[in-house]
Design a protein around this motif. Structure first.
Motif, PDB file in Angstrom:
ATOM      1  N   SER A 224     -67.945  62.234 -17.637  1.00 33.42           N
ATOM      2  CA  SER A 224     -67.196  62.870 -16.792  1.00 33.42           C
ATOM      3  C   SER A 224     -66.622  64.011 -17.670  1.00 33.42           C
ATOM      4  O   SER A 224     -65.982  63.497 -18.790  1.00 33.42           O
TER       5      SER A 224
ATOM      6  N   ILE B 239     -64.028  66.501 -18.921  1.00 33.75           N
ATOM      7  CA  ILE B 239     -62.348  66.695 -18.700  1.00 33.75           C
ATOM      8  C   ILE B 239     -62.184  68.145 -18.815  1.00 33.75           C
ATOM      9  O   ILE B 239     -61.709  68.762 -17.940  1.00 33.75           O
TER      10      ILE B 239
ATOM     11  N   ARG C   8     -57.270  72.638 -10.243  1.00 34.31           N
ATOM     12  CA  ARG C   8     -58.563  72.139 -10.466  1.00 34.31           C
ATOM     13  C   ARG C   8     -58.523  70.927  -9.301  1.00 34.31           C
ATOM     14  O   ARG C   8     -59.333  70.663  -8.506  1.00 34.31           O
TER      15      ARG C   8
ATOM     16  N   ASN D  88     -60.729  70.385  -6.183  1.00 34.26           N
ATOM     17  CA  ASN D  88     -61.761  69.049  -6.136  1.00 34.26           C
ATOM     18  C   ASN D  88     -61.656  68.371  -4.626  1.00 34.26           C
ATOM     19  O   ASN D  88     -62.523  67.993  -4.083  1.00 34.26           O
TER      20      ASN D  88
ATOM     21  N   SER E  74     -71.288  67.480 -14.611  1.00 32.42           N
ATOM     22  CA  SER E  74     -70.319  66.449 -15.080  1.00 32.42           C
ATOM     23  C   SER E  74     -68.759  66.924 -14.983  1.00 32.42           C
ATOM     24  O   SER E  74     -68.051  66.205 -14.808  1.00 32.42           O
ATOM     25  N   TYR E  75     -68.651  68.127 -15.100  1.00 30.22           N
ATOM     26  CA  TYR E  75     -67.245  68.831 -15.125  1.00 30.22           C
ATOM     27  C   TYR E  75     -66.937  68.840 -13.609  1.00 30.22           C
ATOM     28  O   TYR E  75     -65.993  68.655 -13.167  1.00 30.22           O
ATOM     29  N   LEU E  76     -67.916  69.141 -12.557  1.00 32.56           N
ATOM     30  CA  LEU E  76     -67.988  69.624 -11.132  1.00 32.56           C
ATOM     31  C   LEU E  76     -67.800  68.067 -10.330  1.00 32.56           C
ATOM     32  O   LEU E  76     -67.300  68.138  -9.249  1.00 32.56           O
ATOM     33  N   GLY E  77     -68.089  67.044 -10.841  1.00 31.12           N
ATOM     34  CA  GLY E  77     -68.180  65.775 -10.329  1.00 31.12           C
ATOM     35  C   GLY E  77     -69.484  65.413  -9.664  1.00 31.12           C
ATOM     36  O   GLY E  77     -69.408  64.789  -8.477  1.00 31.12           O
TER      37      GLY E  77
END
Lengths: 189, 189
Positions: free
Chosen positions: B69, B71, B140, B144, B174-177
């Motif tokens: 993930s 960060i 953020r 999210n 992976s930053y956006l999930g």
DNA sequence: CCCATATCTTAATCTACCTTATTTTTATTG
DNA sequence: CAATAAAAATAAGGTAGATTAAGATATGGG
């Protein structure tokens, strides 16, 4: 004015003289609000930062689609405001609502700026508060990205048991980023 | 040592004498790392905070299940470290990796603590840096919670165009999930 | 320049979580 | 203590996004 809790908290990080304490106190106002009242409404000016003496607060963002997202809860010892809008003197993006009757101390943006000038130690105090807030928020981001809802819920219960027991399931769900129905399903196991 | 960028950034917030600048500089070390090298590895001590002169870095958390993930990314002008572990002198929770060849200045925890002692203005500087980091992180979180993946992706492109063009789709995902496959599907429209 | 490896795309299937709706339980207030 | 509203539980159908897998396109080292 009930400043005992605030001063004992500050003492952990900085040391103030009696005159400095008095000056600081002169910039504070006491505030009481009962359940469901709003401390701050989306779109309105955000002129204050609040220190919570007792009670519980909830900050949430209301999207254009009408969906509420809980940004944070605050209980005894916590500071709360819409930080970005407070610091930049912009209309609030979030609403802050009383969950349990609250006793608070409020400090205006002007008051805080004058403290930074007159008592430079306040820079240290707020550096530490901001550090803690940032780290907490970053940990939340990590958990939001890496954990499934069920796990996030259990971490929330562990981390904030005193808050979890006072707020509604709906509010917890909106903090975790899931629907109340789904959280109810998670609970039913 | 390339301190021009750093000093011009600091100047926006505090004013240092020549001696103070010299003292500060004496605590800094220059560091260069090429693509794919690690600045910090999960589990290792996190003794430094880095100021980025040029290049791009990525901090990510690797879960026990092996999922990455992201960060944060850091480019020119940014400070980066595993803040929580740096401040509390704990083993790093995140890994920091070079995305584009980097020139950095690093400052140790001890160095920073001594700066707070010797040049109190640094409390103000880091208060402001921490404020900005906290507000960015909170925004953020709001996004999210309230926005679907497609929208989060577009906001990311708008906010960090220079970063978006230099990092892989996988890293952005992976930053956006979300998974790279799903981001690829979003792009294909 | 070629081979190896990583990255990106596409597509089918699958699941965590959402939506809508109804019922039951718990608060709130006159 | 009703009366009413709000919150929570339950259930069925629906969707955003995950997973798996296969093929297409870079990227980079020798």
């Amino acid at each position: 004015m009930k400043t005992a809790l605030l001063f004992s908290n500050i003492k952990k990080h900085i040391t103030l003289s009696e005159e400095e304490k008095a000056h600081f106190q002169s910039l504070l106002r006491e505030d009481y609000l009962v359940k469901k009242k709003l401390l701050l409404s989306q779109g309105e000016p955000c002129n204050y930062i609040y220190f919570v003496n007792s009670g519980i607060l909830r900050a949430f963002y209301l999207s254009p689609e009408g969906k509420e997202s809980t940004i944070m809860f605050a209980a005894q010892d916590w500071w709360i405001t819409d930080m970005y809008c407070f610091l930049n003197e912009l209309p609030a993006m979030v609403t802050i609502q009383v969950v349990e009757n609250c006793s608070m101390l409020k400090l205006s943006k002007k008051g805080l700026d004058s403290l930074y000038e007159d008592i430079p130690q306040f820079n240290k105090l707020f550096r530490i508060l901001m550090q803690n807030s940032y780290c907490r928020e970053q940990l939340r981001t990590i958990q939001n990205l890496s954990l499934p809802a069920k796990e996030r819920y259990h971490r929330f219960l562990e981390k904030y048991p005193h808050i979890a027991s006072k707020v509604t399931l709906k509010q917890i769900a909106s903090y975790l980023g899931i629907t109340p129905e789904f959280l109810s399903a998670i609970r039913g196991k």
